[in-house]
Design an enzyme around this catalytic site. Sequence first.
Site, PDB file in Angstrom:
ATOM      1  CD  GLU A 209      -2.914   0.326   2.696  1.00  0.00           C
ATOM      2  OE1 GLU A 209      -3.555  -0.791   2.627  1.00  0.00           O
ATOM      3  OE2 GLU A 209      -2.818   1.136   3.381  1.00  0.00           O
ATOM      4  CG  HIS A 247       5.986  19.312   6.489  1.00  0.00           C
ATOM      5  ND1 HIS A 247       6.557  20.443   6.836  1.00  0.00           N
ATOM      6  CD2 HIS A 247       5.512  19.447   5.143  1.00  0.00           C
ATOM      7  CE1 HIS A 247       6.652  21.371   6.135  1.00  0.00           C
ATOM      8  NE2 HIS A 247       5.926  20.877   5.020  1.00  0.00           N
TER       9      HIS A 247
END
Lengths: 290, 290, 380, 380
Positions: A209, A247
Site C-alpha cells: 500500500e 510533513h
Amino acid sequence: MSILVNKNTRLLVQGITGRDGSFHTQKMIDYGTKVVGGISPGKKGQSVSGVPVFNTVADAVKETGANTSIIFVPAAYAADAILEASEAGIELVIAISEGVPTLDMVRVSPYITKRGTKLIGANCPGLISPDEAMVGILPGSIFKKGNIGLMSRSGTLTYEMVYQLTSNGLGQSTCVGIGGDPVAGLYFQELLQMFEDDPETEAIVLLGEIGGDAEERAAQYIIDHIKKPVVSFIAGQTAPAGKRMGHAGAIISSGTGTAAEKIAAFENAGVQVARQPSDIPELIKKLLKM
Amino acid sequence: MSILVNKNTRLLVQGITGRDGSFHTQKMIDYGTKVVGGISPGKKGQSVSGVPVFNTVADAVKETGANTSIIFVPAAYAADAILEASEAGIELVIAISEGVPTLDMVRVSPYITKRGTKLIGANCPGLISPDEAMVGILPGSIFKKGNIGLMSRSGTLTYEMVYQLTSNGLGQSTCVGIGGDPVAGLYFQELLQMFEDDPETEAIVLLGEIGGDAEERAAQYIIDHIKKPVVSFIAGQTAPAGKRMGHAGAIISSGTGTAAEKIAAFENAGVQVARQPSDIPELIKKLLKM
Amino acid sequence: MKIHEYQAKEILSRYEIPVTKEVLCYSVAEVQTAAGELGFPVVVKAQVLTGGRGKAGGVKLVRNADEATAAAEKILGMDIKGYTVEKVLVAQGVSFVSEIYAGITIDRNTKSAVFMVSLEGGVEIEEVAKDNPDAILKFTVDPDLGMAPFFARKIAFALFNDLKLVNQASDLFRKLYKVFIDTDASLVEINPLVVTSDGNLLALDGKMTFDDNALFRQPAILALNEPSEDEIKEIDAKEKGLTYIRLDGSIGCMVNGAGLAMATMDMIKLYGGEPANFLDIGGSSNPQKVIDAMNLILSDNGVKVVMINIFGGITRCDDVAKGLIAALEQIKIKIPIVIRLSGTNSKEGLEILRKANLPTVETMSEAAQKAISLSEDFLR
Amino acid sequence: MKIHEYQAKEILSRYEIPVTKEVLCYSVAEVQTAAGELGFPVVVKAQVLTGGRGKAGGVKLVRNADEATAAAEKILGMDIKGYTVEKVLVAQGVSFVSEIYAGITIDRNTKSAVFMVSLEGGVEIEEVAKDNPDAILKFTVDPDLGMAPFFARKIAFALFNDLKLVNQASDLFRKLYKVFIDTDASLVEINPLVVTSDGNLLALDGKMTFDDNALFRQPAILALNEPSEDEIKEIDAKEKGLTYIRLDGSIGCMVNGAGLAMATMDMIKLYGGEPANFLDIGGSSNPQKVIDAMNLILSDNGVKVVMINIFGGITRCDDVAKGLIAALEQIKIKIPIVIRLSGTNSKEGLEILRKANLPTVETMSEAAQKAISLSEDFLR
C-alpha cells in the site's frame, strides 16, 4: 505446517463480552479455532459461546494454558490490553481494535519486545492458517489450505486476493493482515522470514500500500534473505498524495512512499508486481511452473 | 586474567574537570590505567592530566574507542551520566557518585540491561585488577597481583581486608566494591560467577554488611553454582536495627537482613565466616592448603 | 525522612485518594472543638515520628465529649519511644467491613518498586509478614510501564470480586504509585485501607518515608521535615561530612568509612565492650573534620574512651597523623584515646604519633581490647 | 488534525519555549494597530491550514505603516490552495544570525519518536531532505527514556559549540518533546528556530499536527480544530462509519475496505478513467450505510456514474444484495450504477440483484471498464 497460528493455538479473546468480541468468537469457534477463554473484567464465571470468561489475562492463562490472544476492546483500552497479554506471558497477540493512538503503540512496542511477545496489528483483520486456526475477523470460507503465504496491509483487498487464489486452485499456508497503522507489530520482514522458514510455503504474496517505506524495506530484505518466489501488488497508485502523510512523515521516508517507488524497489528485488490483483494467480503459477 | 577490567580497559572519566574527577584521573593514570578520554560538556578541546576532554560520551567513544567509563559527576546528574554512557555503547560503567536518588537508579536499571551495559555502583569505590587497571578511588599501592577475588559492599573495610591479604602474601585477581545503595548495578551473584569463570581466581572473599538480602542470595547462588572456595565477613553485627531499613524494607527481605541470618546462610552454603577481618587470611590459607 | 500521619494523608488527599475527615489539634480544647464538629465517635491519634503508638496507648476511640477530653489529656504530652506527643489527629470514626493493607516500596533484588497488598490489614504488617507471609501479595512494578491500568486492576482483583470495588481500588492504586514516584518516596503505606459499610474505599491511616538522597529536588517534602534532637545532631554531622548515629555504649568511635566503622563496632562488641556511636568521618586528612568529629563524640556524656580507627588509602597515614595531631592540640580532651592507624605509609604515620606521645596500636583487635580495658579502668 | 501557526506557538509558549511577540489580526485596522504596538519591522503572515503560503505571497516583511496596510490588504482574503485567508499573524521582526530546523515525528521503522534537526532551517525541510539529506540529523528517542538530559545535550552539541546555546537548546528540545507527548502530536516543528543577534534561541514559526486517533483524550486540542468544508464532509462521513476523501474524477466509488477502495481507484485509472472519490463503507450490510454513502457520492456534481465494489466476507453477498436493494429503492438515483459483488455467497447475491434489475458484473476489471464506458456515454 504454517506460521504463527495452527492447531496448537490456544486462544483468548480480550473483550469477549462486547458486540464484536462475542460475534467473532462464535465465528472463530465455527472455523475450528481452539478458543479457550475470554476476558471481561468483573464477568468471571460467565461464558460466551461456551467459552469461560475471566477477569484478567493472567487468570485466564493460568486456568487455560492459552498462548495466543485476540483483542476486541475499544481503541482507548487496546494498548493496555496488549500490555496485559504480554505481561501474562502470551506469545502472540492479534489486535483488531481500530483507532489506537499512535503514542500508545510507541509505548507498547519496547515492552512487548522485552517480553518476547509477537504482535499483529493493531487495526488489522487478523490471520488464518486454513484448516488449522482462524484468529481474526476473516471470512473463513474463502480460504483453502495450500502452499501460498500471504501478507497484506489491508483487509478486504486480502479477501479479494484470496478469493482469486482459491478460485484458481492456489491454497494458502497462512494469510496475515498486518494492519495499516503507522506503528504496528510484525512487519513484512519478520513474516517473510517466517514464510521462508516454513516448509509448507512455496510462494509468497505481499500486498502493499502507499505510504511509509515498509515495502521498500521488505524489498531489501528479500534481496538479502529470501529465496522463495515473492509476488506483489501495491494498492493506492492513484490515491491523493499528502492526505495521510504529514510533513515530517515525508522526510523520514525521504524519497519513498509512492506506489511507483515501491514497485521499482520490488522489481529491483526480483519481485514481480501485478498490475491488478487478478493477475497474481497467473504470476504465481508461472513461477511455480504449475 | 582478572574480571571486568584489565590492560585492555580503555577508560573514560565522566566529570573529569571536577575536583574529584581530575584528582582521581591522575591517580588512575599513575597506577597504569589507560585513561583515554574525559567528558565535561562545553570543555571539548581541553585536557586533564594529558587526557583529551569531550562534550559527550558518544563523541569520546567515537574518537577513542573507549569501552569503560567512570562517573564522578554530582549525584543529581549521575543517573543521566550512566544512561549517556550506556547509550554510547560503553560496556562497563563504574559510578562513584554518592547520594544518587533511588528512583533514578530504578529508572536506569532496565535501560542499561536492555543495552547490555554492566554497572558497578553507584556510591562505590570502584574496582581494581592489580598490575592491570585500577578504575575507582582505591589506594592502588595496597593491592598486589594474585589469586584472590574480592567483592565488598563497603570501601575502607575492603582496604583493611586487602591490606591484610597483601601483608599475608595473598595477592588479588580483582577487587570490586559494589557499593552500598539500595538499588545498585552488579550484585554478588554476577561477580561470583565471573570469579568462578576466571581461571586466575582460586578463592573468593565476600565482604557483606547488614541490611537487604544480598548475602542470603549470594549464599544460595554459591550452593547452586560456585565450586571455588568462598570466605566471608559480615560487618554491622552490632549496628542498630531499623536505622537504615524502613518498615517495608523489612517486609521485602522478610526474615532477612540481620548479621546472624546472613552468617547462618553462608555457613549453610559451606562458606566460612570470619569473626573478625584479620582471621580471613588464615582461613584462605587453610582452604587453599598453603 | 519521615513525616507524620496527618501530613501523609494530606499528600494522599491531594492525589484524590479518599481519607478520613480529620482535624489536627495541639491542645485539649482544640480536640474538644474538633470532636464536636466531626461528630462522635472520633479517634484521637498521637502524631509522633515513630511506630508502635497504638501499643503505647497513643490511639483512642472516643464516643462522647468526656471521653474525648480524657483521651486528649492522656495522649498530649505522652512519651512514645522517646518522642513527646505535641499534637494529635482527631479523625471521624468510620464503620467498615474489612481492612486492607496497601504499600509501595523499593525492592533491591528486582531493582523496581514493589506493590504490596494484604487482606489482613489493620495490624502491624511486619507481624503478618512473619506469621503468615502468604497473606501479603507482592507485585513488582515494571519501571518503564509504571502502574498500567491492567496491572492496577490485576492487583485489585486479587483483593476484591465486586467490580465497583475493583475499579475504585485500581484507580486508588494508580494514584498511590503516582504519589510514590512524584515525591521520591521510599515507602508509602495505607494501613488500614478500609471498605466502609456503604461499600467504598477509605484510607484510615497513611504513612510515608522519603529517599533522603532525593530531598534536594523535593522542596515541598523537605519543608515537612521535623527532625528529632538525635536527627538534628545527625544532620549537623552530615553537613560537616560526618555520618553519626548515637548508641548507648561507653567507647566513642571515630572511623573512616561506613563498613570499617561497623566492623570496628563489631570488634568492640566481640571483646565485650559497647560502642557509644557509629561515626564515619569519610576520606581526607583535614584536621577540622577530626575536631568536629571529636566534639560530636564528646557531646555524649556516656563516652569514657575514644577509639580512633583510620585506614590510610588514598590519603596517606603520615598525612592523617599530622591532621590528628593538629586537631588534638586544639581540643585537649580529658578522657583516654586509642589510635589505630594502618594502610599506606602506616609506619611513618605511627612514628609521627609516637613522637607526639599519642598512644597507638597497629591492629583493630588490639585497639578494641585496649579501648575496652581503658573504659573499665575509668569505671573502676 | 492541523492547527494554525499562531495556535502552535501558543502551545509552545505555554511550555516556556520562547516565541516571537505577535498579535493575531482579522482586519486591516487590527494589523495597523498591532504593527504600531509591536514596532517596525513586523512580519504579516497568512494563517491558513495548508503549506506553501510563503510561495503564494502570504508572508510579508513590512517596515512602516503604509507597507503594513498594503500587506494586510493583500493577504487578508487571499486564496491559498483553496483556503481563504481570514486572519493574519503580525509578528515582531527579529534580527538573527542563523536558522535551525527542529522537529519531532513518529518513525514507523523504529516505532519511536524521531527528533530531527538541521542547520539549514528556514526553507521547506522537504527540499533540504531531497537536495542534501545529510544536512538533516535524526535522533531516535527511546520511548522508555524520553528526552533524557544527556540526549537533548547530544542533539544540541550537534548544532552548537557554545555552551550557553547548547544549554538553551537542550532545555528547549526537552520541552518540545514534552509538547509532542503531552498533546499526542504526530508532528511538532519549529522552522526556523533562530539564534538571535544577541545570542538567544527564538521560535519564529511553529507547526503542529495531531494524531486523530488520540483526539478523544485531547479535548483542549480538539477545541482548536477548524475543519475545512471538505474536512467537515469527511468528518460527517466518519460519524456515519464511512471514510470519504473527495477527488476530481467522474466515477463515484463505493467500496468496502480501504485497501480494496484504493485498488478499485487504481483499476479505474488503469483503464483510463478518473475516480471521483475514495469511499470506504466498512463492513456490515446495513442499508442506511449504503444510503448515506450514496448521498455523499451524489453531493459531488462531477460524478457521472457510480461504481459499487463489494467483497462479501463475514457479511455474505446475499445479505449485501438485499441491503443494496433496500437502499437504492429509497434514493432513486438518476445516473447509472455498476455493481460488482464477489466473495461469500456471491452467486446468490448476484442473482438477487439481477432479479431486481440492477446491473451487475463479476470482476473488478469488468466493473471498471463498464463504469468508464458509461461515464463516457454520459459525456457524449
